[in-house]
Design a protein around this motif. Structure first.
Motif, short mmCIF file in Angstrom:
data_model
loop_
_atom_site.label_atom_id
_atom_site.label_comp_id
_atom_site.label_asym_id
_atom_site.label_seq_id
_atom_site.Cartn_x
_atom_site.Cartn_y
_atom_site.Cartn_z
N HIS A 50 37.27 42.87 50.49
CA HIS A 50 37.73 41.51 50.20
C HIS A 50 38.77 41.01 51.19
O HIS A 50 38.91 39.80 51.37
CB HIS A 50 38.29 41.44 48.78
N ARG A 100 28.93 39.05 42.00
CA ARG A 100 29.37 37.77 42.56
C ARG A 100 30.17 36.94 41.56
O ARG A 100 30.33 35.74 41.71
CB ARG A 100 28.16 36.97 43.03
N ALA A 101 30.70 37.60 40.53
CA ALA A 101 31.37 36.88 39.44
C ALA A 101 32.67 36.23 39.85
O ALA A 101 33.19 35.37 39.13
CB ALA A 101 31.61 37.82 38.26
N GLY A 102 33.23 36.62 40.99
CA GLY A 102 34.49 36.02 41.41
C GLY A 102 34.41 34.51 41.48
O GLY A 102 35.36 33.80 41.10
N LEU A 118 35.14 39.90 31.25
CA LEU A 118 34.27 39.99 32.41
C LEU A 118 33.49 41.30 32.40
O LEU A 118 34.08 42.38 32.30
CB LEU A 118 35.12 39.91 33.69
N SER A 123 26.33 33.46 40.54
CA SER A 123 27.61 34.11 40.25
C SER A 123 27.62 34.89 38.95
O SER A 123 28.51 35.71 38.72
CB SER A 123 28.75 33.08 40.26
N HIS A 131 35.00 45.09 42.67
CA HIS A 131 34.70 43.66 42.73
C HIS A 131 35.22 42.95 41.48
O HIS A 131 35.77 41.84 41.56
CB HIS A 131 33.19 43.44 42.88
N ALA A 132 35.03 43.58 40.32
CA ALA A 132 35.49 42.96 39.07
C ALA A 132 37.01 42.86 39.04
O ALA A 132 37.58 41.83 38.61
CB ALA A 132 34.99 43.77 37.87
N HIS A 158 38.90 42.58 41.59
CA HIS A 158 39.26 41.52 42.53
C HIS A 158 39.04 40.14 41.89
O HIS A 158 39.86 39.23 42.05
CB HIS A 158 38.42 41.63 43.80
N ALA A 159 37.95 39.99 41.14
CA ALA A 159 37.68 38.73 40.46
C ALA A 159 38.78 38.40 39.46
O ALA A 159 39.09 37.22 39.22
CB ALA A 159 36.33 38.78 39.76
N VAL A 187 34.59 33.10 37.95
CA VAL A 187 35.96 33.17 37.42
C VAL A 187 36.81 32.05 38.01
O VAL A 187 37.59 31.40 37.30
CB VAL A 187 36.58 34.55 37.71
N GLU A 188 36.66 31.80 39.30
CA GLU A 188 37.40 30.70 39.93
C GLU A 188 37.07 29.38 39.24
O GLU A 188 37.97 28.56 38.98
CB GLU A 188 37.04 30.62 41.41
#
Length: 241
Positions: free
Chosen positions: A218, A108-110, A102, A186, A34-35, A37-38, A113-114
């Motif tokens: 994802h 849910r950090a994506g 990060l 997030s 997940h990280a 991907h973020a 980051v956005e």
């Protein structure tokens, strides 16, 4: 947006009984996936912490010195690895102007980051941007910082009291940072099993950590950058289980 990424993949995880955070699962994928991907879209990525196993091609792995020396030391190790990375696009040599920092334990950090990237695109980030949760908590481990400013902070810390067991807030204390409000939840992180339960995070299957054998939840699309781990494994003749 020109940026590198430093992903802090976890320390001792003592409140989780020593289970590595990077291998915990959310939506069927490890938190490290997940990280990554973020951080997609980063020119180069360094993962700092215990050995996570197989990583996508081009993702660097390094360790803070000494091991478990805390997040400030981990940020310094990631910056050093990125500075010496020779696998960049020759059209864009050298470290990127910004560095995303990060922590791995925010599934849910994506979305945060956005928000940081959008804010950096809208106005010059100066020394950097730091995520602020909906309840007003500042989260330095979801931040987009000037690489040069971070490097100065690390150099100053080494000349002063050192980086071992130093806080990230102390490391960044001299920077003029812009706070960016990020979507609710997030920056929620996993420090205890109660946190994990609240976020829908589970332990890795017995005998399996972050080895790339979990599905990529994802899907296609999004910013170009770090490839999905499963795609890398398939290219190497391995099959996700």
């Amino acid at each position: 947006m020109d940026f590198d990424a430093v992903i802090l993949s976890g320390g001792r995880a003592s409140r989780l009984g020593g289970v590595p955070k990077s291998g915990l699962l959310h939506d069927g994928a490890p938190l490290l996936e997940h990280a990554l991907h973020a951080a997609r879209g980063a020119a180069a990525v360094a993962v700092v912490g215990p050995d996570p196993g197989t990583l996508p091609e081009g993702v660097l792995r390094c360790r803070e010195e000494p091991a478990f020396a805390g997040p400030a030391a981990a940020v310094a190790a990631g910056l050093s690895a990125l500075e010496g990375y020779s696998g960049r696009d020759p059209r864009h040599p050298g470290a990127a102007s910004l560095t995303l920092v990060l922590a791995v334990d925010m599934p849910r950090a994506g979305a945060a980051v956005e928000a940081l990237l959008e804010a950096a695109s809208a106005a010059p980030p100066g020394d950097g941007l730091m995520a602020v949760s909906s309840d007003g908590r500042r989260q330095p481990l979801v931040g987009l910082y000037s690489t040069a400013a971070l490097q100065r902070c690390v150099a100053d810390a080494r000349q002063g009291g050192g980086l071992e067991n130093a806080s990230v807030f102390a490391l960044l204390a001299r920077l003029e940072l812009r706070e960016v409000s990020v979507p609710k939840g997030s920056t929620d992180d996993v420090d205890t099993w109660d946190d994990a339960s609240a976020l829908g995070v589970t332990g890795p299957p017995e005998g399996r950590g972050f080895d790339g054998r979990h599905r990529d939840s994802h899907g296609p699309g999004g910013r170009p950058g770090v490839p999905a781990l499963n795609s890398t494994l398939e290219a190497n003749g391995e099959k996700p289980g």
